[in-house]
Scaffold this motif. Structure first.
Motif, PDB file in Angstrom:
ATOM      1  N   UNK A 109     -40.433  90.705   3.881  1.00 14.13           N
ATOM      2  CA  UNK A 109     -40.904  90.551   5.425  1.00 14.13           C
ATOM      3  C   UNK A 109     -42.367  90.501   5.404  1.00 14.13           C
ATOM      4  N   UNK A 110     -43.053  91.396   4.340  1.00 15.69           N
ATOM      5  CA  UNK A 110     -44.574  91.330   4.410  1.00 15.69           C
ATOM      6  C   UNK A 110     -44.989  89.741   4.229  1.00 15.69           C
ATOM      7  N   UNK A 111     -44.076  89.059   3.275  1.00 18.08           N
ATOM      8  CA  UNK A 111     -44.676  87.682   3.013  1.00 18.08           C
ATOM      9  C   UNK A 111     -44.667  86.641   4.216  1.00 18.08           C
ATOM     10  N   UNK A 112     -43.782  87.350   5.465  1.00 20.96           N
ATOM     11  CA  UNK A 112     -44.019  86.324   6.288  1.00 20.96           C
ATOM     12  C   UNK A 112     -44.581  87.017   7.609  1.00 20.96           C
ATOM     13  N   UNK A 113     -45.303  87.888   7.338  1.00 18.45           N
ATOM     14  CA  UNK A 113     -45.957  88.555   8.703  1.00 18.45           C
ATOM     15  C   UNK A 113     -47.007  87.830   9.284  1.00 18.45           C
ATOM     16  N   UNK A 160     -50.247  90.956  -1.213  1.00 19.16           N
ATOM     17  CA  UNK A 160     -50.598  92.239  -1.811  1.00 19.16           C
ATOM     18  C   UNK A 160     -50.303  92.552  -3.294  1.00 19.16           C
ATOM     19  N   UNK A 161     -51.131  92.868  -3.954  1.00 12.25           N
ATOM     20  CA  UNK A 161     -51.042  92.867  -5.369  1.00 12.25           C
ATOM     21  C   UNK A 161     -49.864  94.104  -5.518  1.00 12.25           C
ATOM     22  N   UNK A 162     -48.895  93.912  -6.519  1.00 13.62           N
ATOM     23  CA  UNK A 162     -47.782  95.032  -6.463  1.00 13.62           C
ATOM     24  C   UNK A 162     -48.353  96.405  -6.800  1.00 13.62           C
ATOM     25  N   UNK A 163     -49.613  96.539  -7.464  1.00 11.16           N
ATOM     26  CA  UNK A 163     -50.289  97.608  -7.860  1.00 11.16           C
ATOM     27  C   UNK A 163     -50.680  98.468  -6.565  1.00 11.16           C
ATOM     28  N   UNK A 164     -50.901  97.854  -5.460  1.00  9.51           N
ATOM     29  CA  UNK A 164     -51.381  98.381  -4.014  1.00  9.51           C
ATOM     30  C   UNK A 164     -49.958  98.881  -3.208  1.00  9.51           C
ATOM     31  N   UNK A 165     -49.908 100.024  -3.150  1.00 12.60           N
ATOM     32  CA  UNK A 165     -48.747 100.541  -2.463  1.00 12.60           C
ATOM     33  C   UNK A 165     -48.924 100.331  -0.975  1.00 12.60           C
ATOM     34  N   UNK A 166     -50.095 100.309  -0.433  1.00 10.29           N
ATOM     35  CA  UNK A 166     -50.235 100.172   0.945  1.00 10.29           C
ATOM     36  C   UNK A 166     -51.821  99.787   1.211  1.00 10.29           C
ATOM     37  N   UNK A 167     -52.079  99.485   2.282  1.00 11.47           N
ATOM     38  CA  UNK A 167     -53.459  99.071   2.873  1.00 11.47           C
ATOM     39  C   UNK A 167     -53.807  98.963   4.019  1.00 11.47           C
ATOM     40  N   UNK A 168     -54.920  99.218   4.441  1.00 11.73           N
ATOM     41  CA  UNK A 168     -55.207  99.138   5.995  1.00 11.73           C
ATOM     42  C   UNK A 168     -56.455  98.351   6.213  1.00 11.73           C
ATOM     43  N   UNK A 169     -56.710  97.590   7.276  1.00 13.02           N
ATOM     44  CA  UNK A 169     -57.512  96.813   7.809  1.00 13.02           C
ATOM     45  C   UNK A 169     -58.167  97.570   9.202  1.00 13.02           C
ATOM     46  N   UNK A 170     -59.356  97.502   9.449  1.00 13.58           N
ATOM     47  CA  UNK A 170     -59.888  98.251  10.469  1.00 13.58           C
ATOM     48  C   UNK A 170     -60.782  97.088  11.468  1.00 13.58           C
ATOM     49  N   UNK A 171     -60.861  96.963  12.490  1.00 20.02           N
ATOM     50  CA  UNK A 171     -61.710  95.807  13.089  1.00 20.02           C
ATOM     51  C   UNK A 171     -62.605  96.445  14.309  1.00 20.02           C
ATOM     52  N   UNK A 172     -63.721  95.653  14.331  1.00 20.95           N
ATOM     53  CA  UNK A 172     -64.696  96.046  15.476  1.00 20.95           C
ATOM     54  C   UNK A 172     -64.770  94.604  16.204  1.00 20.95           C
ATOM     55  N   UNK A 173     -65.322  94.550  17.404  1.00 19.09           N
ATOM     56  CA  UNK A 173     -65.730  93.545  18.294  1.00 19.09           C
ATOM     57  C   UNK A 173     -67.178  93.166  18.017  1.00 19.09           C
TER      58      UNK A 173
END
Length: 338
Positions: free
Chosen positions: A201-205, A227-240
């Motif tokens: 699902x992640x590869x088609x997001x 996402x690299x298999x060694x990364x369990x999770x990630x976060x992206x934060x955005x500003x305008x």
């Protein structure tokens, strides 16, 4: 575990938000929208319970079918992450103590770690990992209330979705208590979306990410999809635009993770999404350290969040402007805890 901060051009963000959503393509199934209340839909309690039970049965059946059809890569990852969690725990990692006695902190430690975690960037604008502990960055945080929205892939069954919602709601209350800033779990229209997806699902997001954050850079979509298999999770934060105030965030957690790594991802990525964007190998006791010594938010990390949202600090401050104030606040907080 990784964290990113990006600025979106204001004109581009507003223009794309008003445009038609991208053509639908393969994507994970988002969580169902909340159903109308009984008094709104004119349904009896018995009818509502029956409808809910039918939806749950359908969701569970879809999850079972999705797991059966999961790719060899996704199934292999479940085994890989289960072994990884066990290996980390065998080495004394993924600790759950909030105030570890073997890692005392003082004013200088807290100040130094705040500067390294809140005023440095783990990744540069091109998505490449910065060297030397990260590049200098302005102080960033949320201005508006944080509304956490959960989205699940098909492989996540009803019981797991319910457990995630309870855990995220409880942790949101903890973040709100630490920061003094409103943080809560929303049923929809969230500005901080937490996605729990399988490898397939992640590869088609990509199409869904473009809907959630209009104007999201293509390189960010590529990072999440690859996402690299060694990364369990990630976060992206955005500003305008160039504003150092967050307007949106997206966290991604792998559905293949075992329970403790899932919880660790909730703690680290949601806290990083509040504005503690960097990791530091010197930060201890902390989840903001890639050595995985601590699985859960520590008292040290709560103090970092409290400092970040202190009104004496302002978004956009540089290290030179913020550090003396951070040292003063750290002294006050530690004096209170004696």
């Amino acid at each position: 575990m990784t964290g990113f901060w990006r600025s979106l051009p204001l004109l581009g963000l507003l223009t794309l938000a008003a445009c038609q959503a991208p053509a639908p393509g393969p994507q994970a199934t988002p969580s169902p929208r909340p159903q109308p209340r009984p008094e709104e839909a004119g349904a009896s309690q018995a009818e509502l319970r029956k409808a809910r039970a039918e939806r749950n049965r359908a969701a569970n059946a879809a999850a079972a079918e999705a797991l059966t059809k999961a790719s060899l890569a996704s199934n292999a990852q479940r085994d890989f992450y289960a072994r990884a969690e066990l290996a980390l725990r065998d080495r004394g990692r993924l600790r759950r103590d909030r105030v570890p006695q073997d890692a005392p902190i003082d004013v200088e430690t807290l100040t130094r770690n705040f500067v390294a975690i809140a005023l440095r960037d783990e990744y540069g604008s091109g998505g490449m990992r910065a060297t030397g502990g990260g590049g200098p960055a302005p102080l960033r945080r949320w201005g508006e209330p944080v509304r956490l929205q959960m989205e699940f892939g098909t492989v996540v069954d009803v019981a797991a979705r319910r457990a995630y919602r309870v855990e995220v709601s409880q942790f949101a209350a903890r973040l709100a208590g630490a920061t003094g800033h409103p943080v809560s779990l929303a049923e929809g229209n969230g500005n901080f979306v937490v996605m729990v997806l399988s490898d397939d699902e992640r590869r088609a997001i990509g199409p869904r990410l473009a809907q959630l954050v209009p104007g999201i850079p293509a390189q960010d979509i590529a990072v999440m999809q690859g996402l690299d298999p060694d990364n369990f999770c990630t976060v992206f934060a955005y500003s305008r635009g160039a504003e150092p105030v967050y307007s949106n965030a997206v966290a991604l957690i792998r559905a293949e993770l075992p329970p403790l790594l899932q919880t660790s991802c909730i703690h680290e990525e949601l806290a990083q999404g509040m504005g503690l964007a960097n990791d530091s190998p010197a930060a201890r006791p902390s989840v903001f350290n890639d050595d995985e010594e601590f699985a859960l938010l520590t008292r040290h990390d709560e103090l970092l969040l409290q400092i970040l949202y202190d009104p004496r600090l302002r978004p956009g401050m540089t290290q030179a402007e913020a550090e003396p104030i951070v040292r003063q606040i750290a002294g006050e907080l530690l004096a209170q805890s004696i």
